[in-house]
Design a protein around this motif. Sequence first.
Motif, PDB file in Angstrom:
ATOM      1  N   PHE A 173     -29.602  47.248 -13.977  1.00  0.00           N
ATOM      2  CA  PHE A 173     -30.132  46.192 -14.836  1.00  0.00           C
ATOM      3  C   PHE A 173     -29.481  46.384 -16.195  1.00  0.00           C
ATOM      4  O   PHE A 173     -29.702  47.383 -16.874  1.00  0.00           O
ATOM      5  N   GLN A 175     -28.294  46.265 -20.002  1.00  0.00           N
ATOM      6  CA  GLN A 175     -28.704  45.995 -21.381  1.00  0.00           C
ATOM      7  C   GLN A 175     -27.880  44.786 -21.822  1.00  0.00           C
ATOM      8  O   GLN A 175     -26.671  44.749 -21.600  1.00  0.00           O
ATOM      9  N   ARG A 179     -24.139  45.901 -21.943  1.00  0.00           N
ATOM     10  CA  ARG A 179     -24.041  45.803 -20.474  1.00  0.00           C
ATOM     11  C   ARG A 179     -23.930  47.162 -19.807  1.00  0.00           C
ATOM     12  O   ARG A 179     -23.593  47.264 -18.641  1.00  0.00           O
ATOM     13  N   PHE A 180     -24.213  48.227 -20.529  1.00  0.00           N
ATOM     14  CA  PHE A 180     -24.508  49.497 -19.891  1.00  0.00           C
ATOM     15  C   PHE A 180     -25.857  49.320 -19.196  1.00  0.00           C
ATOM     16  O   PHE A 180     -26.625  48.423 -19.540  1.00  0.00           O
ATOM     17  N   THR A 244     -42.393  52.038 -21.774  1.00  0.00           N
ATOM     18  CA  THR A 244     -43.214  51.420 -20.727  1.00  0.00           C
ATOM     19  C   THR A 244     -42.400  50.419 -19.915  1.00  0.00           C
ATOM     20  O   THR A 244     -42.505  50.366 -18.678  1.00  0.00           O
ATOM     21  N   TYR A 245     -41.598  49.625 -20.629  1.00  0.00           N
ATOM     22  CA  TYR A 245     -40.752  48.655 -19.923  1.00  0.00           C
ATOM     23  C   TYR A 245     -39.757  49.380 -19.030  1.00  0.00           C
ATOM     24  O   TYR A 245     -39.556  49.013 -17.868  1.00  0.00           O
ATOM     25  N   ASN A 248     -41.369  50.590 -15.897  1.00  0.00           N
ATOM     26  CA  ASN A 248     -41.509  49.487 -14.933  1.00  0.00           C
ATOM     27  C   ASN A 248     -40.188  49.218 -14.231  1.00  0.00           C
ATOM     28  O   ASN A 248     -40.134  49.006 -13.018  1.00  0.00           O
ATOM     29  N   MET A 249     -39.117  49.216 -15.033  1.00  0.00           N
ATOM     30  CA  MET A 249     -37.806  48.875 -14.461  1.00  0.00           C
ATOM     31  C   MET A 249     -37.316  49.930 -13.479  1.00  0.00           C
ATOM     32  O   MET A 249     -36.585  49.636 -12.544  1.00  0.00           O
ATOM     33  N   VAL A 252     -39.057  48.874 -10.313  1.00  0.00           N
ATOM     34  CA  VAL A 252     -38.540  47.613  -9.773  1.00  0.00           C
ATOM     35  C   VAL A 252     -37.125  47.795  -9.228  1.00  0.00           C
ATOM     36  O   VAL A 252     -36.790  47.344  -8.124  1.00  0.00           O
ATOM     37  N   MET A 253     -36.281  48.481  -9.992  1.00  0.00           N
ATOM     38  CA  MET A 253     -34.885  48.620  -9.577  1.00  0.00           C
ATOM     39  C   MET A 253     -34.759  49.576  -8.380  1.00  0.00           C
ATOM     40  O   MET A 253     -33.898  49.399  -7.522  1.00  0.00           O
ATOM     41  N   ARG A 256     -35.625  47.586  -5.351  1.00  0.00           N
ATOM     42  CA  ARG A 256     -34.525  46.670  -5.006  1.00  0.00           C
ATOM     43  C   ARG A 256     -33.351  47.437  -4.395  1.00  0.00           C
ATOM     44  O   ARG A 256     -32.675  46.949  -3.491  1.00  0.00           O
TER      45      ARG A 256
ATOM     46  N   ALA B 653     -40.712  40.273 -12.286  1.00  0.00           N
ATOM     47  CA  ALA B 653     -40.692  41.734 -12.180  1.00  0.00           C
ATOM     48  C   ALA B 653     -39.917  42.380 -13.323  1.00  0.00           C
ATOM     49  O   ALA B 653     -40.229  43.493 -13.741  1.00  0.00           O
ATOM     50  N   THR B 654     -38.909  41.689 -13.820  1.00  0.00           N
ATOM     51  CA  THR B 654     -38.060  42.271 -14.858  1.00  0.00           C
ATOM     52  C   THR B 654     -38.167  41.550 -16.194  1.00  0.00           C
ATOM     53  O   THR B 654     -37.744  42.072 -17.224  1.00  0.00           O
ATOM     54  N   ARG B 717     -22.298  35.368 -23.422  1.00  0.00           N
ATOM     55  CA  ARG B 717     -21.048  35.401 -22.663  1.00  0.00           C
ATOM     56  C   ARG B 717     -21.098  34.320 -21.593  1.00  0.00           C
ATOM     57  O   ARG B 717     -22.166  33.766 -21.298  1.00  0.00           O
ATOM     58  N   ALA B 782     -37.410  42.455 -21.918  1.00  0.00           N
ATOM     59  CA  ALA B 782     -38.559  43.292 -22.267  1.00  0.00           C
ATOM     60  C   ALA B 782     -39.677  42.465 -22.908  1.00  0.00           C
ATOM     61  O   ALA B 782     -40.862  42.674 -22.636  1.00  0.00           O
ATOM     62  N   TRP B 785     -41.273  40.243 -20.168  1.00  0.00           N
ATOM     63  CA  TRP B 785     -42.068  41.074 -19.254  1.00  0.00           C
ATOM     64  C   TRP B 785     -43.371  41.505 -19.922  1.00  0.00           C
ATOM     65  O   TRP B 785     -44.437  41.462 -19.307  1.00  0.00           O
TER      66      TRP B 785
END
Lengths: 262, 791
Positions: A173, A175, A179-180, A244-245, A248-249, A252-253, A256, B653-654, B717, B782, B785
């Motif tokens: 997912f 950033q 995009r890291f 916290t986010y 969650n990720m 979720v990730m 997936r 979810a995200t 982008r 974020a 969510w």
Amino acid sequence: MYNFEFVRPSSVADAVAALADEDAMALGGGQTLLPTMKARLAAPTKLVSLSGIDGLSYVKTGGDSVEIGGATVHADVAAEVADAFPALAALVARIGDPAVRNRGTIGGSVANNDPAACYPAAVLATGGTIVTDKREIAAEDFFQGMFATALEAGEIITAVRFPVPQAAHYEKFAQPASRFPLVGIFVARFASGVRVAVTGASESGVFRWTEAETALSSDFSADVVEGLTPSADGLIGDLHGTPTYRANMIRVMTARAVAAAG
Amino acid sequence: MPKDSVIGDGQKRREDKRFTTGKGKYTDDIILRHQTYAAFARSEVAHGRIRGIDTSAAESMPGVLAIFTGDDFVEVGGNPAGWLIHSRDGTPMTEPKRPVLAHGKVRHVGDAYAAVIAETPEQARDAAEAIVADIEDLPSIVKMADAVANSDNRVHDEVDSNICFDWGWVEDNRAAVDEAIKNAPHVTTLELVNNRLSPNPMEPRCSIGDYDTGTGDYTLYTTSQNPHLTRLLISAFVMGIPEHKLRVVAPDVGGGFGSKIYHYGEEALVLAASKKLGRPVKWTSSRSEAFLTDAHGRDHVTTIELATEKDGSFIAVRTETMANLGAYLSNFATATPTFLHGTLMAGNYTVPNVYVNVKGVFTNTVPVDAYRGAGRPEATYSLERVIDKCARELGIDPIEIRRRNYIKPDQFPYTTPVALEYDTGNYDAVMDKLEEIADLQGFDARRKESEANGKLRGLGIASYIEACGIAPSNLVGALGGRVGLYDAATVRVNPTGNVAVMVGAHSHGQGHETTFPQIVAERLGIPVENIEIVHGDTARIPFGMGTYGSRSLAVCGSAVVRATEKVIDKAKKIAAFMMESPDGEVEFDDGVFSLKGTNKNVPWGDVVLKAYIPHDFPIEMIEPGLEETAFYDPVNFTYPSGAYACEVEVDPATGKVEVKSFAAADDFGVVINPMIVEGQVHGGLAQGIGQALLEHAVYDADGQFMSASYMDYSMPRADDLPMYRVDHSALTPCTHNPLGVKGCGEAGAIGSPPALVNAVIDAIQHSGRTDVTHIDMPLTPARVWSALHDK
């Protein structure tokens, strides 16, 4: 950028010798180091390029493992492991952009151990081995926190070896700006059990989510992950997400990644 | 070429060949003999008192030629604000001096306190790093609420608070608006933040000062949207260089979005340094410096209230806004949150009572000024968000509530309670067009499809109106503007019949070199290839005011029309003489002059030749030559309007928002080149979607700029953006300029943020979370969510 000396030795031994100088730094593809130097945030007196060393850029597949030479650029890895280890090829194909993938190397990425780099997740999740000019280091021992590794001064990564899992998937997912990975999950399923490595999320760099590993080893399903609650302790909080986010990720990730690994 | 095909023809941009093949000539491409380089020492703290600056180590470093500090510019004037705002109590705004280099205090991270000139850029930078500043840290003033509340700690010690002005518009409306809201059957209130943005043009700023020791003339090559305005500011306010001794050249410029309207201290520095050294001095901004010094945009905190009848008819709008001005007043900074914002608060609607209150606030941050849309996006966002919230509260369809309140075609010209007179428009027709191109009929099916994939789908609608074609000089003068806002053009017909058009507008992405020839070609009946546009050099063009505020075509294009008409009038007189009927009535059509009522005619080329080789010529009645200049000052703003629809998918979810489609129906009046207009809309939408979804200039409590690189500042982008559906066929020609045009440069950035946010709120509410009525931009994963999961 400040002035520096540049050498491009043709053997590992010469590179090691050149790196003996104080403030000398090894240069892989330079995709982190050179922008840092241009911003005058790093000032090595000498750069020792590893790109001229014969036999440091290769991909060996066969049996249950993949071995990649330390100076191999991402684009070559993506092309050459597509059949032998497709999950790794998919990870590599999404590092940076084409320019980065044609310059950046696996050795450089792993040695830098950016807490949001992609490669360390694959190395740790597969239980890979980092081969240096001196020794072989297990992934568990190699990654020692944000930008910290077991490498000694002047030690050069000559190869990285990955056991190939039965099933695997990397779920990233991004950033939005860099995009890291804001959170990246590599799930690897072996006959001996499941390993889950998390990158991008922790102040301590890449780590294994052992709770999920245990649960997935007995039931390899996304549903089992959905029932878990990763801890937010020690996770990164920044402009792009709170601990916290990110917690969650991770859940979720991982779910997936498991679903995609099949 | 038949003239009818020229206007409305989507000709390819002639300038793109050089831009896409690396042949553009930007300021940094200019290399002058004996050129030297400037580098700046910039503050690393947001607020501090300068106790001393030690330049001794830097002075002895290799290649160093000169070092300047704020002390060197104490006698020099300040960079002024171009617009005088009066507070509600009648007092004028405060205008603390903006020096060339910081003096006494540093007021934001990046504030330059010293400059080094050296033989190479690296030597200049090395020496700048060796300058040692003794700066006493002062508490940073970052949040506007704190700045307003605490007058003891001030950005500028010489004024008595951090409030520059407290402006009411229209102050006489205030009591009636308060009363209407008190008595209204329904009032919707919304608090929102219009997020701060960094403009990020592709080309960072660059300036070269070149003083000629032989003539005493200065030349400034610089990345400017308006070279004459820059010259005027430097001459009349900052440095006192006589205008006739200063030439300002803005060659190819790689985007501005407002940030290159303004005069910056670096321009004054390179001029002063060149004078001192007798050598050219160049400064090229790094991207890091661009983040820290280019004027930012937006940054409003607003409470808006909308009072309505139960049926959704609007009764009153009241807003209270704090507008961040940053550490210093940039040139348009005081106009942007006031007259470019408050005057638009009636939107496209008949709303009888409107009152806007704006406090301009100094903080220890980069100065804030006009950025694509400039005040109008902020007004549109506040209004279109509160309308959407109101529609939900009243259970009225978001399109229906807008239509119910639209100004109808027969009500134009329409005077709003915030003092603008809209000349024309047909908002229902534009909305009809939007419903068609956005395929709104199919939305429910698309929503079901998204839901089957575990996604929430939302539809957001927004209307906008903007005041463009900036601007009628008498009107802006009455409102506090300190300059005229006309523009100018010279049409020079060469002896062989081709044409050079010198324009006051400046093209830095707008395609003037293609559009302006289309205007002239249509009138002269000659091929567009025979027409050249000259811009961006005060030595070559008439005195114009440059490009911003979607003004180039409406104002400068109108000047081009007037100058062309003057050329035709003169050519007709020459033609009449050539047809041996000096008093006869001459008609000009498709490049041929004919004598009315006869079969006599002469072609364009013969008449032009006669003008320049006047061997047999009525020299006592007509001057030779064929060149005319016109200044055009509009009688009103133009009022582009539009209706936008955005569809999003939200991953619950995200929190990730994906823009699935975006449709824009605009009324730009007459369209000269539809391909360029479409491109302008695409770019505007990209920046609007960028604001709504991605971009955010964030300061921490210490005044450190946390997102000052592309690692953290997220530019849109290609894969963040959907395919657009755009249309500009539901048009009403502007009634008061000769082209009937309105302007299109800012529209996309104005209408898109509320459409996108409305869509996300629609998606979330439809999932059952009707308590989520607002999320502040940017709608990062974020944030979305958290809105979904924090109860």
